[in-house]
Design a protein around this motif. Sequence first.
Motif, PDB file in Angstrom:
ATOM      1  N   SER A 181     -38.954 -33.833 -21.244  1.00  0.00           N
ATOM      2  CA  SER A 181     -40.352 -33.525 -21.579  1.00  0.00           C
ATOM      3  C   SER A 181     -40.473 -32.688 -22.845  1.00  0.00           C
ATOM      4  CB  SER A 181     -41.015 -32.791 -20.405  1.00  0.00           C
ATOM      5  OG  SER A 181     -40.985 -33.570 -19.227  1.00  0.00           O
ATOM      6  N   LEU A 182     -39.370 -32.381 -23.510  1.00  0.00           N
ATOM      7  CA  LEU A 182     -39.401 -31.507 -24.681  1.00  0.00           C
ATOM      8  C   LEU A 182     -40.160 -32.164 -25.822  1.00  0.00           C
ATOM      9  CD1 LEU A 182     -38.386 -28.841 -25.916  1.00  0.00           C
ATOM     10  CD2 LEU A 182     -36.363 -30.105 -26.698  1.00  0.00           C
ATOM     11  N   GLU A 183     -41.209 -31.439 -26.302  1.00  0.00           N
ATOM     12  CA  GLU A 183     -42.023 -31.946 -27.408  1.00  0.00           C
ATOM     13  C   GLU A 183     -42.041 -30.989 -28.593  1.00  0.00           C
ATOM     14  OE1 GLU A 183     -45.867 -32.641 -25.798  1.00  0.00           O
ATOM     15  OE2 GLU A 183     -45.240 -34.363 -24.560  1.00  0.00           O
ATOM     16  N   VAL A 184     -41.978 -29.696 -28.305  1.00  0.00           N
ATOM     17  CA  VAL A 184     -42.083 -28.695 -29.358  1.00  0.00           C
ATOM     18  C   VAL A 184     -40.738 -27.986 -29.465  1.00  0.00           C
ATOM     19  CG1 VAL A 184     -43.267 -26.629 -30.162  1.00  0.00           C
ATOM     20  CG2 VAL A 184     -44.531 -28.391 -28.906  1.00  0.00           C
ATOM     21  N   LEU A 185     -40.171 -28.008 -30.640  1.00  0.00           N
ATOM     22  CA  LEU A 185     -38.883 -27.362 -30.894  1.00  0.00           C
ATOM     23  C   LEU A 185     -38.974 -26.586 -32.194  1.00  0.00           C
ATOM     24  CD1 LEU A 185     -35.921 -26.896 -30.124  1.00  0.00           C
ATOM     25  CD2 LEU A 185     -35.350 -28.986 -31.376  1.00  0.00           C
ATOM     26  N   LYS A 186     -38.884 -25.273 -32.079  1.00  0.00           N
ATOM     27  CA  LYS A 186     -38.940 -24.400 -33.244  1.00  0.00           C
ATOM     28  C   LYS A 186     -37.706 -23.502 -33.205  1.00  0.00           C
ATOM     29  CE  LYS A 186     -43.997 -24.305 -33.351  1.00  0.00           C
ATOM     30  NZ  LYS A 186     -45.217 -23.450 -33.327  1.00  0.00           N
ATOM     31  N   LEU A 187     -36.961 -23.550 -34.268  1.00  0.00           N
ATOM     32  CA  LEU A 187     -35.713 -22.800 -34.317  1.00  0.00           C
ATOM     33  C   LEU A 187     -35.627 -22.020 -35.620  1.00  0.00           C
ATOM     34  CD1 LEU A 187     -33.177 -25.520 -33.054  1.00  0.00           C
ATOM     35  CD2 LEU A 187     -34.300 -23.749 -31.709  1.00  0.00           C
ATOM     36  N   ASP A 188     -35.238 -20.780 -35.489  1.00  0.00           N
ATOM     37  CA  ASP A 188     -34.899 -19.955 -36.643  1.00  0.00           C
ATOM     38  C   ASP A 188     -33.569 -19.258 -36.302  1.00  0.00           C
ATOM     39  OD1 ASP A 188     -34.723 -18.480 -38.886  1.00  0.00           O
ATOM     40  OD2 ASP A 188     -36.531 -17.266 -38.541  1.00  0.00           O
ATOM     41  N   CYS A 189     -32.509 -20.043 -36.405  1.00  0.00           N
ATOM     42  CA  CYS A 189     -31.176 -19.590 -35.968  1.00  0.00           C
ATOM     43  C   CYS A 189     -30.193 -19.860 -37.096  1.00  0.00           C
ATOM     44  CB  CYS A 189     -30.734 -20.311 -34.696  1.00  0.00           C
ATOM     45  SG  CYS A 189     -31.941 -20.207 -33.348  1.00  0.00           S
ATOM     46  N   PRO A 190     -30.019 -18.930 -37.985  1.00  0.00           N
ATOM     47  CA  PRO A 190     -29.186 -19.186 -39.175  1.00  0.00           C
ATOM     48  C   PRO A 190     -27.712 -19.415 -38.866  1.00  0.00           C
ATOM     49  CG  PRO A 190     -29.809 -16.874 -39.038  1.00  0.00           C
ATOM     50  CD  PRO A 190     -30.597 -17.583 -37.991  1.00  0.00           C
ATOM     51  N   ARG A 191     -27.233 -19.036 -37.672  1.00  0.00           N
ATOM     52  CA  ARG A 191     -25.819 -19.218 -37.337  1.00  0.00           C
ATOM     53  C   ARG A 191     -25.589 -20.316 -36.308  1.00  0.00           C
ATOM     54  NH1 ARG A 191     -23.265 -13.077 -36.978  1.00  0.00           N
ATOM     55  NH2 ARG A 191     -23.874 -12.422 -39.098  1.00  0.00           N
ATOM     56  N   LEU A 192     -26.607 -21.043 -35.966  1.00  0.00           N
ATOM     57  CA  LEU A 192     -26.466 -22.122 -34.987  1.00  0.00           C
ATOM     58  C   LEU A 192     -25.561 -23.223 -35.550  1.00  0.00           C
ATOM     59  CD1 LEU A 192     -27.436 -23.159 -32.194  1.00  0.00           C
ATOM     60  CD2 LEU A 192     -29.218 -24.422 -33.417  1.00  0.00           C
ATOM     61  N   THR A 193     -24.498 -23.591 -34.811  1.00  0.00           N
ATOM     62  CA  THR A 193     -23.559 -24.627 -35.247  1.00  0.00           C
ATOM     63  C   THR A 193     -23.575 -25.867 -34.361  1.00  0.00           C
ATOM     64  OG1 THR A 193     -21.775 -23.615 -33.952  1.00  0.00           O
ATOM     65  CG2 THR A 193     -22.004 -22.905 -36.239  1.00  0.00           C
ATOM     66  N   ASN A 194     -24.031 -25.733 -33.114  1.00  0.00           N
ATOM     67  CA  ASN A 194     -23.986 -26.858 -32.167  1.00  0.00           C
ATOM     68  C   ASN A 194     -25.328 -26.964 -31.471  1.00  0.00           C
ATOM     69  OD1 ASN A 194     -23.429 -28.735 -30.142  1.00  0.00           O
ATOM     70  ND2 ASN A 194     -21.370 -27.951 -29.793  1.00  0.00           N
ATOM     71  N   LEU A 195     -26.004 -28.102 -31.653  1.00  0.00           N
ATOM     72  CA  LEU A 195     -27.310 -28.360 -31.036  1.00  0.00           C
ATOM     73  C   LEU A 195     -27.226 -29.657 -30.250  1.00  0.00           C
ATOM     74  CD1 LEU A 195     -30.294 -27.744 -30.592  1.00  0.00           C
ATOM     75  CD2 LEU A 195     -30.793 -28.869 -32.787  1.00  0.00           C
ATOM     76  N   GLN A 196     -27.410 -29.560 -28.927  1.00  0.00           N
ATOM     77  CA  GLN A 196     -27.320 -30.704 -28.042  1.00  0.00           C
ATOM     78  C   GLN A 196     -28.720 -31.098 -27.577  1.00  0.00           C
ATOM     79  OE1 GLN A 196     -24.424 -32.364 -27.210  1.00  0.00           O
ATOM     80  NE2 GLN A 196     -23.382 -31.016 -28.670  1.00  0.00           N
ATOM     81  N   LEU A 197     -29.139 -32.321 -27.970  1.00  0.00           N
ATOM     82  CA  LEU A 197     -30.467 -32.842 -27.608  1.00  0.00           C
ATOM     83  C   LEU A 197     -30.339 -34.183 -26.915  1.00  0.00           C
ATOM     84  CD1 LEU A 197     -32.328 -31.952 -30.938  1.00  0.00           C
ATOM     85  CD2 LEU A 197     -32.451 -30.723 -28.764  1.00  0.00           C
TER      86      LEU A 197
END
Length: 994
Positions: free
Chosen positions: A922-938
């Motif tokens: 159900s994910l519709e809104v995704l806002k990220l401010d993560c300058p060190r994020l290396t792994n994003l699983q969607l």
Amino acid sequence: MADRGRMKGVEGGEGGSGAGEGAEERDGEAREELELALSLGRRGWHLPAARREPPPPPAAMRWTMPPHSWDHDAAGSSRAATHVPPLRCRDIWHGDNDAGGAIEGAEEGDEEDEEGDEDGDRDLQSKRPKVRGFGEESPQHSGVNASFFGLESTRFPGSDEHGHFKLSHCPENELDFGLSLFPNDGVNENPGDGNVGDVEISGGENSEDVEIRMDLSDDLLHLIFSFLGQRDLCKAGASCKQWRSASMHEDFWKCLKFENTRISLQNFVDICHRYQNVTYLNLSGVPHAELLVMEAITCLRHLKTLIMGKGQLGEAFFQLLSECPLLTTLTVSDASLGSGIQEVTVNHDGLRELQILKCRALRISVRCSQLQILSLRRTGMAHVSLNCPQLVELDFQSCHKLSDNAIRQAATACPLLASLDMSSCSCVTDETLREIANSCPNLSVLDASNCPNISFESVRLPMLVDLRLLSCEGITSASMAAIAYSRLLEALQLDNCSLLTSVSLDLPHLKNISLVHLRKCSVLHRVSITSNALQKLVLQKQESLSSLSLLCNNLIDVDLSDCESLTNAVCEVFSDGGGCPLLRSLILDNCESLSTVELNSSSMVNLSLAGCRSMTLLKLSCPNLQNVNLDGCDHLERASFCPVGLESLNLGICPKLSDLHIEAPKMSLLELKGCGVLSQASINCPRLTSLDASFCRKLMDDSLSQTAEACPLIENLILSSCLSIDLNGLSSLHCLHKLALLDLSYTFLTNLKPVFDSCPQLKILKLSACKYLSDSSLDALYREGALPMLVELDLSYSSIGQTAIEELLSCCTNLVNVNLNGCTNLHQLVCGSDDCSSGDMPVDVCPPDSAPVRSEEISERSDRLLEVLNCTGCPNIKKVIIPSMTTYLRLSKINLNLSTNLKEVDLTCSNLYTLNLSNCSSLEVLKLDCPRLTNLQLLACTMLQDEELESAISRCSALEILNVHSCPKINVLDFSRLRVVCPSLKRIQSSLIT
């Protein structure tokens, strides 16, 4: 390649066909002949008797003759560093075919060259081999080895691209060779020229010689060559004069090992003539070995060991052995002796050891006055005659054709006999054993295995030390009296004696006894052994054994595995006062008749009771016991370990255990996981640090209280699914001052106050699936500051509500790992304020009467230590927001997998490395401010748009891995745009990528 050329020369000289298996065989024979010839030097090699004229080389493929002269002594040395001397061999193919004359002519020419050489006074003992550049011509590779040892260098083998030798007759019968074995890249061949083709070296290689100078002294070469075999020595000797001289040293040729080697008669004679100090000779598998020895027997007067095999050895061979007065060992294997109708006689006054193994003969007579060891193992002969007064060891194993009378006469003729092996001689009887016992009073070793006709009754061998009677069907309980007469017996093997029902032995020196039965049904039911020397007893698979009596003061190891009929009385044998005071290891695996095991031993260290399924009571009083194995004891109901020296114990494999008493001063680890009916437990282990009582559903409070008082050093306590533990039991935990981990998962607790009051030092608290806990149960954590050292909290699948979770995350700043998996009451996770009392305040809204909060003030407040937040499978959570004003500066991993109703995620986390939003459909809104994020699983985020994803990762400058597998609204054509937005992307996982 040069070796192959020489081999072909030998083959052509012998008149071979050059094709098929015959050609290969002759090629191998020639190679072996060449290698062995190298050991003789240039004077010992005999040229083939006849040679074929070399075929004329094709006009298109010829090599130029260098107009140089050959110098012997410069070959292989650094003398020819800049000038290649001519190769000149005199009288090799001209004149008659006498090899000696050819070689002598060559030597005379060499001496003339040496006299006229300006460098003749140079020290030849420190020669350095010259290494030429690839493609350059070398005398060593120009047929010198082939011609030097008398082989025809007629043609270089290979395809048409290779050249051939050019042979021409020069004055004084001198023959010049010109050959470059390694053609250079710059070679220009002129196939159209009718004359001899010239090889022109262009500038592709440096024309100057490339030299590697090595100083190898004779002593160093001698040391290196001592590690080489004779074939390798021969090959090394072909390198240069110094190496040849070093490889021919007599130290390397005292032991001639020619097994399975083809060698000619003349070559063998020459080798033996040159090296007359040979002490060891192995000709096993050599064709016509008998002729070789007989021809060279006069040169083998120092021979001590001779090995023959795989051939025919006649009477003349054994008669000529007297020419070797120093011969002490003779071994003949897999050979035919004599003509088949006559007796073979071995007569040698100096022979000490004779082995005739697996041979074929009619009759054998041995007359050796000094012979001490004789083996006729597996030799097919009908009769044997011995006249060996000094014989001490005789082996007749598997001599099936020998009669009982022949064995008797042979053995009784040796009064000093000490060792006799007549195993698998099925005709041997007790009468023969008695005769041997009377004639050989010093017999100490006897092997009569697989002799079905012997019972050993009335046989008296007082000096016997080692007795082997394996698979003797005539051995019965009556035979034990005769065996017991051998008071010096140390080793006894009675394996697979199927009629043996009882063993009673009083042998004070017995050290080893074996009674293993290979058959399914064993009739041995009683064993009684008295020995002061026996240290190990193995009685495996004695299915009928029910009575055991041991009086063995030095017995250490006992193995009674699979003795299914052993009764409980066997425990008295191994307890103190039972006859085994030094017993250290006892194995009673699969003794299914044991129901009660009570052992009281001060010396026992290892005990194995695996597979004793009938055992219901175990009582051990072994203060030095260190290891115990109870695998498969699934009917054990009561167990007592008082006292034991165990350091760890696993009783989780005993599901019916109800009563347990342990007194173990050294124990540090105890596992009771799965003892579902355990109700009474008395555990006195002052050094215990870890106790796992998971699924002990009937464990009572009093047992827990007693354990806590007796084990104050416990650090890890697991009480998961201990449904009978209540407040009184938890209150007793105040005795555990070092308790760091407490697991109360799957319990019916409603009040955690005893935990908060008793365990202030607790670091890890697990309350997974505690369905009866309410929000007020955790008030002390976030309102009163209970458990100030708590770093990990697990509330997975609990009934904790939204408010309590938010308060915990806001106020418990020391938490590092929080698990909220499967919390159905969690609807949103909004972290917006640093004040514990403002948990319900809207996000990013300040009180009207307060001034704006500065960033400096936020940093001064207590920083939260949270690093991992797990919310997997929270079905009702819809929103997760962590704004920039929060102080989750260490949060590095968030897991929201399987949160199917999650619609909005807004994260501002400066230290976040991993974010898992897989299966958030159900994910519709995704806002990220993560300058060190290396792994994003969607994975399987089916409602997420590509524009939303592009906007989210634009603020993630370190993102490397992106998983959008099964996201239908993200087009494959947008991946290039994603890499433009986030240049750090290295891997994109998607089902749309082929």
